[in-house]
Design a protein around this motif. Structure first.
Motif, PDB file in Angstrom:
ATOM      1  N   SER A  74      -3.000  16.744  14.498  1.00  0.00           N
ATOM      2  CA  SER A  74      -4.108  15.849  14.818  1.00  0.00           C
ATOM      3  C   SER A  74      -5.344  16.710  14.975  1.00  0.00           C
ATOM      4  O   SER A  74      -5.259  17.942  15.074  1.00  0.00           O
ATOM      5  CB  SER A  74      -3.835  15.090  16.124  1.00  0.00           C
ATOM      6  N   HIS A 372      -5.163   5.906   8.146  1.00  0.00           N
ATOM      7  CA  HIS A 372      -6.007   5.121   9.048  1.00  0.00           C
ATOM      8  C   HIS A 372      -6.105   3.675   8.625  1.00  0.00           C
ATOM      9  O   HIS A 372      -6.029   3.362   7.443  1.00  0.00           O
ATOM     10  CB  HIS A 372      -7.439   5.701   9.087  1.00  0.00           C
ATOM     11  N   GLY A 429      -3.613   9.085  13.010  1.00  0.00           N
ATOM     12  CA  GLY A 429      -4.422  10.287  13.070  1.00  0.00           C
ATOM     13  C   GLY A 429      -3.757  11.345  13.920  1.00  0.00           C
ATOM     14  O   GLY A 429      -4.297  12.404  14.166  1.00  0.00           O
TER      15      GLY A 429
END
Lengths: 464, 185
Positions: A74, A372, A429
Motif C-alpha cells: 500500500s 479501485h 489500495g
C-alpha cells in the motif's frame, strides 16, 4: 463423569481463558503480551538478535528473503519502508518528496516535569522522511530516534499492521497510564490537518516482533512479572532502535477540502504554483486520566508534499468477462440488528438464496497502487424483508483473487441504494504487493457467506 | 472498581453469544482467543474513555470490524482435508467414569484443536455452547449429516486417546500394587 460431561468440561475450560481475556482487556498494557519461557538478559538477547539479523541482511539470498517479508502492499507501507529496503516503484518515487534533505531544527515546546517524560524530552530526536500524496491521502514518514519512539507504538494496533505482529512497546508509562500520540500538519495560516499516525514495521522491528513470536506459548497465561519483563525489553528496544511511524491525512479532492470553522478557502488554495503544499509538523503526547494531560509537545519541522503528481499516474482499464452471478441454496445468516430494533440481540435469519444477484456496476480501474472503485450491485428477491436484505448485505464478503495466487477477503463498503439493493464499493489500495500490480491480468471475485464460498459463482474481470 | 465490575458483568453476559457468533467465522482454531481479547480490549478501552451507552450491542459492532480487520490482510490458505467417509466411523465404546485432570484436559483439547477447522468448530459449538446440529450445519454452511460425521470422527479419535490413557493408568496401578505386595513379602 460421562463422556458428554467430559467433552463439555474440556471445551468450556479450554476454548478461551476468561481470566486472560479480562485481564488483557483491563490491563494498562493495551496489547497482548506473551509469557516468556526463558528471560535472557535483555542486552545480550537484543545484541544476538541484531547480529543474526545483520548477518542475514548481508547475504543476498537471505536479504531478498528478509525483504520479501516486508514487500509494501500500500502507499502507507511504501512510505513506511526505508528506500534501501524496498523494491522501487519508479512512478511512486517520482511523486515522493524527501523531507530529510531540508531538515529544520526540532523545537521542544513543552515536557512534563516528571523523570520519565524529562528523559524522553531531553533526548528527543526525530527525522522527517518522505511525503507522498496519492490523490486521496497525504502520507508522511517520521523516524523517532531512541526513546522518543516509545509513545508512538501506542497507536500501532491500527489495521495497517499485520494482525499477528506482536508490537514491542505497546505499554503504559511508568505511572500506569496509557500514552497517546498525536500529530497535526499545520498550514502557514494556522489551519490544521489532524493526521492519523501509526507505527510502520521496519526490518529491525519485524525481526524483534518475530523473535517474541517464536517464544510465545499461547497456552500459558502471562502474569505481572512477565509483563514487567516485557516492558523492560521493549524499552530497551526503543532506546536502541526508536520507532518509525507513518502519518496520514485523508484529503480526497484538495479543491473540495474545507476547514472548520470555514475560512472561505479550500486546501487547494494553499497549493503553490508548482503544485506543492507546505506543512508544519507538530507532535505531542498526552495521557488520559480524568482528562487528557499533555506530557510532551514538539515542533518537528516543515515538509513539502507534491499535490498534483498523482494526476499523471497511469491507470489501466478493466474489462468485465463475467459480470453477473446468481446464488442458489439456503443460508442462515446472523447479525446484530441494532439498526432496526435496539432491543433485539443477535438473531439468525433463514433465507433462500435463489434469486440473489451480484452484478458489476462499475468495473473500476487499476493504477500503481491497486484496484479501485470496483462496485458490485447486490440485489435480493422481492419476497425478502428489509431486515433480511440488510443482514445479507452486511454478511456478504468477497474473496478477491489476483491472478492465480493471491486472495484478499473483502467486506463492507456498502451503500444502501434505497430500493432494497445495496452497492459494495471495493477498493484494494491495500493488500496487493506494489511490485506486482503492473502485471495483474485477472481479478476474480467469489462471494463468501459465513466462510462458505460459492466458487461456481465468480465475477471475472480482465485488466488491460 | 465499579467500571471493572460493569465490564465483568458485560463480559459474562456476552461471552457465550460472542463465541457462538465468532466460531463459525474463524479460519483457525488459534484465532479465537486473539479475537476475543482484542474485542473486549476495545470495549473496555471505549468504556474507560467515553463510556458506552449499550455495551452489549457495542461488543458485536466491534466484533464485526475486528473480524474484518483480522483477516483482511491474510491470504486465504487452502487446507486440504481427506474427504469424509460416507459411513460413520467406528467410535468404539463410550467411555465411562472419566476423570479429568489439568493435563488430560489440555491433551484432549490439543486433539480437538488439531482437527480440521470445520470439525473443531462443530465440536466446540456442540459441546461447548450446546448448539444443536441443525444450527451448526447452517452456521458452517454444511449439511447436518456432515456435522454428525465430523462430531463422530472427533469422538472416535478422543475415545482412542481415553482408552490408551486408561490402559496406561491401569498398568501403573498394577505395578504399584505388585510393588507394595513384594515390599510386604
Amino acid at each position: 463423569m460421562n463422556e458428554q460431561e467430559a467433552y463439555q468440561t474440556v471445551v468450556k475450560n479450554q476454548i478461551i481463558n476468561d481470566d486472560d481475556v479480562k485481564r488483557y482487556a483491563k490491563a494498562a498494557v493495551p496489547e497482548r503480551k506473551p509469557a516468556l519461557r526463558v528471560l535472557k538478559p535483555v542486552t545480550i538477547a537484543l545484541a544476538a538478535l541484531l547480529l543474526v539479523f545483520g548477518a542475514a541482511m548481508t547475504i543476498p539470498a537471505a536479504r531478498a528473503e528478509v525483504l520479501g517479508w516486508f514487500a509494501p502492499s500500500s502507499a502507507r507501507d511504501y512510505i513506511g519502508t526505508d528506500p534501501k529496503d524496498r523494491e522501487p516503484v519508479p512512478e511512486i518515487d517520482g511523486m515522493v518528496v524527501d523531507a530529510s534533505q531540508n531538515q529544520t531544527e526540532i523545537k521542544l515546546n513543552y515536557v512534563a516535569d516528571e523523570p520519565y517524560w524529562r528523559e524522553i524530552g531531553e533526548n528527543f530526536s526525530a527525522t522527517l522522511g518522505e511525503t507522498f500524496f496519492d490523490g486521496r491521502d497525504i502520507y508522511l514518514r517520521i523516524d523517532f530516534e531512541g526513546l522518543s519512539g516509545y509513545p508512538v507504538f501506542e497507536n500501532a494496533w491500527c489495521p495497517s499492521l499485520p494482525a499477528d505482529a506482536l508490537l514491542p512497546a505497546l505499554l503504559a508509562a511508568e505511572d500506569g497510564t496509557e500514552p497517546e500520540s498525536h500529530l497535526v500538519l499545520t498550514l502557514p495560516d494556522g489551519k490544521e490537518l489532524p493526521a492519523w499516525m501509526a507505527a510502520a514495521e521496519r526490518p529491525v522491528d519485524g525481526a524483534f516482533i518475530r523473535s517474541f513470536r517464536e517464544r510465545f506459548d499461547p497456552h500459558r497465561s502471562y502474569d505481572e512479572e512477565t509483563a514487567a519483563a516485557w516492558r523492560e525489553e521493549s524499552l530497551a528496544h526503543c532506546r536502541a532502535n526508536g520507532a518509525r511511524a507513518v502519518a496520514d491525512v485523508h484529503i480526497d479532492r484538495p479543491d473540495e477540502y474545507r476547514f472548520y470553522p470555514d475560512n472561505g478557502r479550500t486546501l487547494g488554495d494553499y497549493i503553490d504554483e508548482n503544485g506543492y503544499l507546505t506543512l508544519y509538523v507538530r507532535y505531542w503526547v498526552s495521557v488520559d486520566r480524568a482528562e487528557p494531560e499533555t506530557k510532551l509537545d514538539v515542533d518537528l519541522g516543515t515538509v513539502k508534499v507534491n499535490m498534483t503528481g498523482y494526476r499523471d499516474m497511469k491507470t489501466r482499464s478493466v474489462a468485465v468477462e463475467n459480470g453477473t452471478i446468481e446464488l442458489f441454496g439456503d443460508a442462515e445468516i446472523s447479525d446484530w440488528l441494532f439498526d432496526l430494533d435496539p432491543s433485539r440481540g443477535v438473531r439468525s435469519c433463514s433465507v433462500d438464496l435463489n434469486g440473489v444477484k451480484l452484478q458489476v456496476a462499475t468495473p473500476g480501474t487499476v493504477d500503481i497502487l491497486g484496484v479501485h472503485d470496483l462496485q458490485i450491485l447486490v440485489t435480493t428477491p422481492d419476497g425478502w424483508s428489509e431486515e433480511q436484505k440488510r443482514v445479507f448485505a452486511r454478511n456478504l464478503l468477497f474473496d478477491v483473487k489476483i491472478d492465480d495466487d493471491l486472495t484478499i477477503t473483502y467486506g463492507g463498503g456498502l451503500t444502501d441504494n434505497g430500493d432494497g439493493s445495496y452497492t459494495m464499493c471495493i477498493d484494494l489500495g491495500d493488500g496487493i504487493p506494489l511490485n506486482r500490480i503492473a502485471t495483474i491480468e485477472t481479478v476474480t471475485l467469489t462471494p463468501v457467506l459465513h466462510l462458505t464460498s460459492f466458487p461456481e459463482s465468480a465475477i471475472v474481470l480482465k485488466v488491460n | 472498581m465499579e467500571q471493572y465490575e460493569t465490564f465483568n458483568r458485560i463480559y459474562d453476559a456476552t461471552r457465550d453469544a460472542l463465541l457462538r457468533w465468532l466460531l463459525p467465522r474463524i479460519r483457525s482454531s488459534a484465532d479465537i482467543e486473539d479475537l476475543m481479547q482484542e474485542i473486549y480490549r476495545k470495549l473496555y478501552r471505549k468504556m474507560r474513555k467515553s463510556g458506552v451507552r449499550e455495551p452489549e450491542k457495542y461488543v458485536f459492532g466491534i466484533a464485526k470490524k475486528e473480524l474484518a480487520r483480522f483477516y483482511r490482510r491474510r491470504a486465504v490458505v487452502q487446507i486440504c482435508e481427506a474427504p469424509l467417509s460416507e459411513q460413520l466411523p467406528d467410535e468404539g465404546c463410550e467411555p465411562e467414569d472419566i476423570v479429568l485432570d489439568r493435563e488430560s484436559e489440555r491433551e484432549i483439547w490439543d486433539l480437538i484443536r488439531s482437527e480440521p477447522l470445520p470439525s473443531y468448530q462443530a465440536f466446540a459449538l456442540y459441546y461447548g455452547l450446546s448448539v444443536p446440529t441443525n444450527e451448526i450445519a447452517q452456521a458452517l454452511g454444511i449439511s447436518e449429516d456432515a456435522v454428525r460425521k465430523r462430531l463422530s470422527r472427533t469422538r472416535a479419535r478422543l475415545r482412542r486417546y481415553l482408552e490408551e490413557r486408561q490402559a496406561e493408568e491401569q498398568k501403573g496401578a498394577f505395578h504399584e500394587r505388585t510393588g507394595s505386595i513384594s515390599n510386604r513379602g
